[in-house]
Design a protein around this motif. Structure first.
Motif, PDB file in Angstrom:
ATOM      1  N   GLY A 178       0.812  -1.209   0.000  1.00  0.00           N
ATOM      2  CA  GLY A 178       0.000   0.000   0.000  1.00  0.00           C
ATOM      3  C   GLY A 178       0.844   1.258   0.000  1.00  0.00           C
ATOM      4  O   GLY A 178       0.531   2.241  -0.684  1.00  0.00           O
ATOM      5  N   ALA A 179       1.938   1.251   0.785  1.00  0.00           N
ATOM      6  CA  ALA A 179       2.832   2.408   0.813  1.00  0.00           C
ATOM      7  C   ALA A 179       3.490   2.615  -0.543  1.00  0.00           C
ATOM      8  O   ALA A 179       3.601   3.747  -1.035  1.00  0.00           O
ATOM      9  N   LEU A 180       3.936   1.507  -1.180  1.00  0.00           N
ATOM     10  CA  LEU A 180       4.561   1.610  -2.491  1.00  0.00           C
ATOM     11  C   LEU A 180       3.583   2.150  -3.516  1.00  0.00           C
ATOM     12  O   LEU A 180       3.941   3.013  -4.340  1.00  0.00           O
ATOM     13  N   GLU A 181       2.353   1.681  -3.466  1.00  0.00           N
ATOM     14  CA  GLU A 181       1.343   2.151  -4.415  1.00  0.00           C
ATOM     15  C   GLU A 181       1.113   3.652  -4.258  1.00  0.00           C
ATOM     16  O   GLU A 181       0.974   4.376  -5.255  1.00  0.00           O
ATOM     17  N   MET A 182       1.112   4.112  -3.017  1.00  0.00           N
ATOM     18  CA  MET A 182       0.890   5.545  -2.779  1.00  0.00           C
ATOM     19  C   MET A 182       2.044   6.371  -3.319  1.00  0.00           C
ATOM     20  O   MET A 182       1.838   7.427  -3.950  1.00  0.00           O
ATOM     21  N   LEU A 183       3.278   5.922  -3.110  1.00  0.00           N
ATOM     22  CA  LEU A 183       4.435   6.655  -3.625  1.00  0.00           C
ATOM     23  C   LEU A 183       4.462   6.620  -5.156  1.00  0.00           C
ATOM     24  O   LEU A 183       4.760   7.640  -5.800  1.00  0.00           O
ATOM     25  N   ASP A 184       4.162   5.467  -5.741  1.00  0.00           N
ATOM     26  CA  ASP A 184       4.125   5.377  -7.200  1.00  0.00           C
ATOM     27  C   ASP A 184       3.064   6.305  -7.780  1.00  0.00           C
ATOM     28  O   ASP A 184       3.276   6.960  -8.816  1.00  0.00           O
ATOM     29  N   SER A 185       1.929   6.382  -7.094  1.00  0.00           N
ATOM     30  CA  SER A 185       0.836   7.204  -7.589  1.00  0.00           C
ATOM     31  C   SER A 185       1.206   8.673  -7.605  1.00  0.00           C
ATOM     32  O   SER A 185       0.973   9.384  -8.582  1.00  0.00           O
ATOM     33  N   VAL A 186       1.824   9.149  -6.511  1.00  0.00           N
ATOM     34  CA  VAL A 186       2.159  10.571  -6.452  1.00  0.00           C
ATOM     35  C   VAL A 186       3.269  10.912  -7.444  1.00  0.00           C
ATOM     36  O   VAL A 186       3.305  12.010  -8.008  1.00  0.00           O
ATOM     37  N   ALA A 187       4.176   9.957  -7.704  1.00  0.00           N
ATOM     38  CA  ALA A 187       5.222  10.196  -8.703  1.00  0.00           C
ATOM     39  C   ALA A 187       4.630  10.257 -10.101  1.00  0.00           C
ATOM     40  O   ALA A 187       5.006  11.099 -10.929  1.00  0.00           O
ATOM     41  N   ALA A 188       3.676   9.380 -10.371  1.00  0.00           N
ATOM     42  CA  ALA A 188       3.061   9.341 -11.701  1.00  0.00           C
ATOM     43  C   ALA A 188       2.260  10.588 -11.995  1.00  0.00           C
ATOM     44  O   ALA A 188       2.115  10.999 -13.149  1.00  0.00           O
ATOM     45  N   GLU A 189       1.728  11.237 -10.931  1.00  0.00           N
ATOM     46  CA  GLU A 189       0.892  12.421 -11.126  1.00  0.00           C
ATOM     47  C   GLU A 189       1.686  13.702 -11.273  1.00  0.00           C
ATOM     48  O   GLU A 189       1.113  14.773 -11.503  1.00  0.00           O
ATOM     49  N   SER A 190       3.015  13.637 -11.096  1.00  0.00           N
ATOM     50  CA  SER A 190       3.831  14.841 -11.202  1.00  0.00           C
ATOM     51  C   SER A 190       3.804  15.366 -12.626  1.00  0.00           C
ATOM     52  O   SER A 190       4.095  14.629 -13.575  1.00  0.00           O
ATOM     53  N   ALA A 191       3.476  16.637 -12.763  1.00  0.00           N
ATOM     54  CA  ALA A 191       3.350  17.233 -14.096  1.00  0.00           C
ATOM     55  C   ALA A 191       4.711  17.292 -14.797  1.00  0.00           C
ATOM     56  O   ALA A 191       4.828  17.028 -15.981  1.00  0.00           O
TER      57      ALA A 191
END
Length: 946
Positions: A827-840
């Motif tokens: 779950g922690a990895l998914e959250m970090l991956d998600s915020v990285a993917a959303e970076s403009a």
């Protein structure tokens, strides 16, 4: 309860804070352990009880359980594992050294215990270092300085072993002996490693900070003593096991002119005055001795009638005068029992000397805002009458002296009129009116609006006394007060009308020159207010502005031979220039105003002009010149400057020291002096000065001192401050508590501040406070609460459009998922991956997210970490490191690659690849001239040697 349940209960109790509850539970568990028949568990339970007694302030009770453990050891040593055997010998020294403070234990018994301790230590293979320490303590207690010195030398030169106290505690005790030998400097040097934080334990530096207070004062290092009090009292407050240290803080306050602070400490621990407590007698003795120091000081200050909590609980309070003999008598009784047992008078002599101490400093501003629950003692003001002045009962001469000082605009005039009033003579109406006028003028600077009615009452007194001129100017003062408050002057008080009236009286010989000038100044100030508040917004072409300038010019010409009046007019002209946004003219006029005031002997007014000059200079970007102006103000005023003027100068100097940099110590001292002087007369400036000290403390890495100041401010700020001030103080206080590791308390303060700003249109401050609270909750180990709060912070940052802050909040939430009993690594990895993917677009926070992802994988349980996951993390680390280098963040890039190397070497067993990674990074740093970072890489490479 079976053996397993008892074992779990013992483990659970070991996590509780020390205190009566833990000790009571430990007592129960001893009985339950005995019922199981499991002797090793009983040993463990008894030793846990001994430790609980040692740290809850009831160490005298440990002898019984220790004797039981010792008997069990002699019966069946095989019941003791290695830890329990060590604990037995460790507790032996606690008991042996503590017996000296039980007056019912004969000296012969104590000596046998020491001999037995030495015998058993030799049998167990331990040295004599701890034995010599205990023998030193006993000899010092008995007053046998020769034996104490001998064992002290053997103690400090013996080789340390597993029975030696922690080095922090040893430093504490060694310094204590040095102070007994009046070697304060050596004591402070001995303690320095503890006070600096290099040596710490459960009770250090708590106790050492308290021990340093008086030696530092005697060495003339008052600033350090003050800092140690601010830092140390928070550590010992309310801890019964550190009651002696609380007493030392109380004693310090009583001997530095801070009796009000000492009273607050006494109130914090009112229950400790109750008779019949079961605390160790030495703790009670040392604390009560400090209480006597305070009570004697209060009596000396004429505060014998001050009400304090009663020592017996029969009534709510008792007076200082009644309490002092009761506490003194109890101390005498305690020390007499030791003298009788010891056959010496060393304990009573030491106690008598301590209780008889006189103040070491007349005043040491601590900067703490006194609470309202405990009144501070009132000192008699020093007699400001000159040595050759009138006698205190010579009313006629005193009246002449007061009149002379008033005509000379001397700040001592008010005290002179008070001496007139104190004669008790039947004074004429005019003199009574002058006294009343002096008292209102004394309050006018603090509350110019509120004293309007008082000026009218004074005017009536002058009217009755037949002085029409003074009657009129006091009406003008009342009218000016109304104008300052934004109201219309009452009938008959308009300064312009009164000026015409007084001018006519002066021409008729019925008003003095000084009276006329007072009326003129009221008129000028009313013109200034009228112009400054005009709808035209201080337009220089406004007729009101022209009128003000004309009047000032005419009066300056008329006052050509009157230095005080010229100084006053020039000061007003400078204020006009500043109101117009013309600091250059103010800088030209203010030095001339100061010189005129000095020529008139009005040192306080000269200091006011120099202070304003310094403020303008500081705002103009020249703090060194501003400092010079303030130093001159202090020099020309000397001891004639009143407290308010000295306080304002000190407050401004503190700000200047902060601006100059490298002078945070000076800033703290000056700011705390300002707060001390201005608390009653100008609490707003006093609070601002405290915040300057807080800033200087924090910048110097001293959050404990900052927290102590903020704690003292909170009640007053909550009572009188506006919302923004309350929010700011609580925010900074929360940040200080976070720095100190007091995370739960920090979260409470930050959440309280966040709630206060939750409804504001601009949510930036709200978001920052919620984010800070989330970090504090995380530090407190409250993972679930922290996660929800991080999520709330992220939403708020999204609302205000701060993407970087939002990313930081999401990362914080991710880390909370891997804490607690059931960590959610995916779950922690998914959250970090998600915020990285959303970076403009890639930026610092994007690369930091990749770095933290690598760190997450490094800490991932090895049994669940796949090769594929680790390889991906290494790729992310490379991307992050390259990105940080492009952003000119080589230090962060290096840390990123260190994380990757750890994962590669220790997580995957690929040491050669890790070495290649760091070698390439080292070479890259060398090529770029980053030799320090290249050296760090070289050090890490050595760490990776097979």
């Amino acid at each position: 309860m079976d053996a397993q349940q008892v074992h779990e209960a013992l483990r659970d109790n070991a996590t509780r804070p020390y205190g009566p509850a833990r000790s009571a539970r430990a007592e129960q568990l001893v009985e339950l352990a005995a019922q199981t028949g499991d002797r090793p568990m009983l040993v463990h339970a008894l030793q846990a009880l001994i430790t609980a007694y040692e740290y809850d302030g009831t160490s005298d009770r440990m002898l019984v359980p220790f004797a039981r453990v010792l008997k069990m050891w002699d019966e069946r040593p095989e019941d003791f594992d290695e830890e329990a055997a060590h604990g037995l010998h460790w507790h032996f020294k606690w008991v042996s050294a503590g017996l000296i403070w039980q007056p019912n234990v004969p000296l012969a018994t104590i000596e046998r215990w020491l001999d037995e301790m030495e015998r058993r230590y030799r049998l167990a293979g331990y040295g004599t270092q701890a034995v010599h320490a205990c023998r030193h303590y006993v000899a010092a207690h008995l007053g046998d300085t020769e034996a104490a010195a001998t064992h002290f030398d053997r103690w400090v030169t013996a080789e340390r072993d597993d029975m030696a106290d922690c080095e922090a505690c040893e430093r504490h005790n060694r310094g204590d002996w040095l102070t007994m030998r009046e070697q304060d400097l050596e004591a402070v040097r001995t303690w320095q490693a503890v006070t600096d934080g290099h040596l710490v334990c459960a009770e250090e530096p708590h106790r050492v900070l308290a021990k340093t207070l008086l030696p530092l004062l005697r060495l003339g290092r008052a600033d350090e003593a003050r800092a140690n009090h601010l830092r140390g009292y928070r550590m010992v407050r309310g801890n019964p096991n550190l009651r002696s240290s609380v007493g030392e803080h109380l004693e310090f306050a009583a001997l530095t002119g801070n009796e009000g602070r000492a009273l607050e400490i006494l109130a914090d621990h009112a229950t400790w005055l109750t008779l019949g407590g079961d605390e160790p007698v030495r703790y009670r003795l040392f604390y009560l001795e400090a209480v006597v120091v305070l009570l004697r000081r209060l009596v000396a200050l004429g505060q014998g009638d001050l009400e304090l909590p009663t020592p017996r609980g029969e009534t709510p309070t008792t007076t200082v005068a009644a309490l002092l003999p009761a506490v003194d008598a109890e101390v005498d009784t305690i020390v007499a029992t030791f003298d009788k047992r010891n056959g010496t008078t060393s304990v009573s002599e030491r106690s008598a000397a301590r209780r008889a101490q006189e103040p070491l400093l007349g005043s040491l501003p601590l900067g703490l805002r006194a609470g309202t629950a405990v009144p501070s003692p009132v000192r008699e003001k020093p007699d400001e009458r000159a040595a050759d002045g009138p006698a205190p009962d010579d009313a006629e001469a005193l009246i002449a002296e007061a009149t002379r000082l008033s005509e000379a605009h001397d700040p001592r005039a008010h005290a002179a009129w008070e001496r007139v009033a104190a004669t008790g003579a039947d004074l004429p109406p005019l003199v009574r009116a002058r006294i009343a006028e002096s008292r209102v003028l004394e309050r006018a600077d603090e509350d110019p609006v509120g004293v309007g009615a008082d000026f009218l009452a004074v005017a009536r007194e002058f009217g009755i006394a037949g002085d029409a001129g003074r009657e009129a100017v006091n009406r003008a003062r009342a009218g000016l007060g109304a104008l300052i408050g934004g109201a219309e002057p009452p009938p008959g008080t308009d300064p312009a009308e009164v000026l015409a009236e007084v001018t006519a009286l002066h021409e008729a010989g019925e008003a003095t020159r000084n009276t006329l000038w007072v009326a003129r100044f009221c008129h000028v100030q009313s013109l200034f207010l009228g112009w400054a508040r005009a709808p035209e917004g201080r337009d220089p072409d406004d007729p009101a502005r022209a009128e003000l300038d004309r009047v000032l010019t005419d009066l300056l010409t008329e006052a050509s031979e009157l230095p005080f009046e010229q100084g006053s007019l020039l000061h007003i002209r400078a204020q006009v220039a500043l109101a117009e946004g013309d600091p250059r003219q103010a800088l030209d006029v203010l030095p001339r105003a100061a010189e005129k005031f000095l020529a008139a002997g009005a040192v306080n007014r000269a200091a006011d002009s120099l202070q304003l000059l310094a403020e303008v200079t500081m705002r103009g970007g020249d703090p060194r010149a501003a400092e010079a102006h303030l130093e001159r103000a202090r020099a020309v005023g000397g001891d004639r400057l009143d407290a308010d003027t000295r306080g304002r100068i000190a407050a401004l100097l503190a700000e200047i020291y902060v601006m100059l940099g490298g002078r945070d110590g000076d800033a703290v001292g000056s700011a705390l002096t300002a707060a001390h002087l201005l608390d009653d007369s100008d609490p707003v400036v006093a609070a601002r000065a405290r915040m300057v000290a807080v800033f200087a403390f924090r910048r110097g890495g001293r959050p404990a001192e900052a927290a102590a100041l903020l704690e003292s401010m909170l009640p007053d700020v909550d009572r009188r401050g506006d919302e923004q001030e309350i929010v700011h103080v609580r925010q900074v206080y929360g940040e200080c508590l976070t720095d100190l590791g007091e995370f739960r308390a920090a979260a409470e303060e930050l959440i309280a501040a966040a709630r206060m700003v939750a409804d504001r249109p601009d949510q930036r401050e709200h978001a920052a406070l919620v984010h800070a609270a989330a970090n504090a909750l995380d530090g407190a180990g409250m993972s679930d609460e922290a996660g929800r709060t991080f999520d709330r912070a992220a939403a708020l940052w999204r609302t205000v459009g701060d993407r970087d802050a939002e990313i930081r909040a999401v990362r914080g939430h991710a880390w909370t998922l891997v804490q607690g009993d059931e960590p959610d690594w995916p779950g922690a990895l998914e959250m970090l991956d998600s915020v990285a993917a959303e970076s403009a677009e890639p930026g610092y926070e994007y690369y930091e997210t990749l770095r933290q992802t690598t760190h997450l994988v490094l800490n991932w349980p090895s049994e669940d970490r796949s090769e594929k996951l680790a390889a991906r993390a290494l790729d992310l680390a490379d991307t992050a490191a390259d990105g940080f280098l492009r952003l000119d963040e080589p230090g962060v890039a290096t840390q990123t690659q260190f994380t990757a190397a750890n994962l590669e070497a220790w997580g995957l067993g690929r040491v050669d690849e890790a070495r290649a990674r760091l070698t390439a990074l080292r070479d890259r740093h060398r090529a770029a001239g980053r030799s320090e970072l290249a050296a760090k890489c070289e050090d890490f490479l050595e760490h990776l040697e097979p």
